[in-house]
Design a protein around this motif. Sequence first.
Motif, short mmCIF file in Angstrom:
data_model
loop_
_atom_site.label_atom_id
_atom_site.label_comp_id
_atom_site.label_asym_id
_atom_site.label_seq_id
_atom_site.Cartn_x
_atom_site.Cartn_y
_atom_site.Cartn_z
N ASP A 54 -17.31 48.64 43.99
CA ASP A 54 -16.30 47.83 43.30
C ASP A 54 -16.57 46.35 43.45
O ASP A 54 -16.33 45.57 42.55
N SER A 58 -16.39 43.12 40.55
CA SER A 58 -15.35 42.10 40.59
C SER A 58 -15.97 40.71 40.71
O SER A 58 -15.47 39.75 40.12
N LYS A 61 -17.22 39.76 37.27
CA LYS A 61 -16.09 39.40 36.41
C LYS A 61 -15.58 38.00 36.75
O LYS A 61 -15.25 37.21 35.85
N LYS A 62 -15.52 37.66 38.03
CA LYS A 62 -15.07 36.33 38.44
C LYS A 62 -16.03 35.26 37.92
O LYS A 62 -15.61 34.21 37.43
#
Length: 107
Positions: A54, A58, A61-62
């Motif tokens: 995960d 993330s 995406k950030k």
Amino acid sequence: MELSIGEMLLVAVAIVVLFGPDKLPQIARDMGQGIRKMRGAMEDVKTEIMKETDNPLSEIKKEIEKVKQSAMDFQAEDAARKNTTSEPASPKISLAENDDHEGPVTR
């Protein structure tokens, strides 16, 4: 792997014969503790795998959001700069057509 009732009884009788009825409770406790430890270890591994799979998503995406925000900020600054300057934009000079330009490589 399923065991029928007859197979379970055969295993129970074999354990009682091999270890004796007085050691049976201790063996059951030890097996229970071993199973609990194995389950706990499997949960820890599962949690670590989920964190690792995960986490990169993330982070990506950030980073994408940061790039989008920077692009929007740049566009806003560029639009504000165009509105405040009334000077016409200077024409772009093609360096390929101009032989006077000396770049980092000399001829």
